[in-house]
Design an enzyme around this catalytic site. Sequence first.
Site, PDB file in Angstrom:
ATOM      1  N   TYR A 163       0.793  -1.221   0.000  1.00 28.70           N
ATOM      2  CA  TYR A 163       0.000   0.000   0.000  1.00 28.70           C
ATOM      3  C   TYR A 163       0.832   1.281   0.000  1.00 28.70           C
ATOM      4  O   TYR A 163       0.273   2.370  -0.033  1.00 28.70           O
ATOM      5  CB  TYR A 163      -0.943   0.009   1.212  1.00 28.70           C
ATOM      6  CG  TYR A 163      -1.869  -1.178   1.243  1.00 28.70           C
ATOM      7  CD1 TYR A 163      -2.817  -1.382   0.245  1.00 28.70           C
ATOM      8  CD2 TYR A 163      -1.793  -2.118   2.270  1.00 28.70           C
ATOM      9  CE1 TYR A 163      -3.664  -2.476   0.267  1.00 28.70           C
ATOM     10  CE2 TYR A 163      -2.645  -3.218   2.302  1.00 28.70           C
ATOM     11  CZ  TYR A 163      -3.566  -3.391   1.293  1.00 28.70           C
ATOM     12  OH  TYR A 163      -4.404  -4.474   1.319  1.00 28.70           O
ATOM     13  N   HIS A 167      -9.392   1.753  -5.037  1.00 26.13           N
ATOM     14  CA  HIS A 167      -8.638   0.716  -4.331  1.00 26.13           C
ATOM     15  C   HIS A 167      -7.165   0.989  -4.598  1.00 26.13           C
ATOM     16  O   HIS A 167      -6.765   1.155  -5.754  1.00 26.13           O
ATOM     17  CB  HIS A 167      -9.006  -0.679  -4.818  1.00 26.13           C
ATOM     18  CG  HIS A 167     -10.420  -1.055  -4.521  1.00 26.13           C
ATOM     19  ND1 HIS A 167     -10.857  -1.310  -3.244  1.00 26.13           N
ATOM     20  CD2 HIS A 167     -11.492  -1.198  -5.338  1.00 26.13           C
ATOM     21  CE1 HIS A 167     -12.141  -1.609  -3.290  1.00 26.13           C
ATOM     22  NE2 HIS A 167     -12.557  -1.536  -4.544  1.00 26.13           N
ATOM     23  N   ASP A 199     -25.521   0.801   0.102  1.00 20.30           N
ATOM     24  CA  ASP A 199     -26.891   1.324   0.003  1.00 20.30           C
ATOM     25  C   ASP A 199     -26.946   2.802   0.392  1.00 20.30           C
ATOM     26  O   ASP A 199     -27.622   3.596  -0.260  1.00 20.30           O
ATOM     27  CB  ASP A 199     -27.841   0.527   0.894  1.00 20.30           C
ATOM     28  CG  ASP A 199     -28.152  -0.847   0.347  1.00 20.30           C
ATOM     29  OD1 ASP A 199     -27.879  -1.098  -0.841  1.00 20.30           O
ATOM     30  OD2 ASP A 199     -28.663  -1.678   1.122  1.00 20.30           O
TER      31      ASP A 199
END
Length: 160
Positions: free
Chosen positions: A24, A100, A87
């Site tokens: 990362y 991502h 949602d």
Amino acid sequence: MSLKIVVLNGPNLNRLGQRRPERYGTRTLQNVVDDLTELGKQLDVEIVHKQSNYEGALIDFMHENMDADGVLVNPAGLTLYGRPLLDAVGDLKKPVAAVHIAQLYKIGDIYGPDTKDYWKAMSDIYVCGLGTHGYTAALLRLVELITGRVGQFKITPTFG
């Protein structure tokens, strides 16, 4: 500011820069937020940011910001399971950019090669594998999509 963009970061991203830097990178979440805030100023966009290791806190923040013009989200550990957050973001009915940092299909030790990313289908913009640069790329494209001003912004992105 003329636009408001909600930026949501999911579980473990508070440890960005320390957690698995080989995957990362070494940039922190604060570096990312600073970059987005600076780019937002150049684009006349207010950035409101929330990171949480708890899905409910992200949902609450989304509910508090239903006046936003768009959402940039890195669901992190909620990628496969965060349907309630999905949602809540979808209820905004505005453009969504999913980011991502790493390429999910290459993270076989965690997700496996056939990962079902629910965010991919609902996102207008999907950025995967650009490291933390993906956030600034997604924000720029999100603002272009919202305003219709494709390729017209004169910006100086900061990438640390």
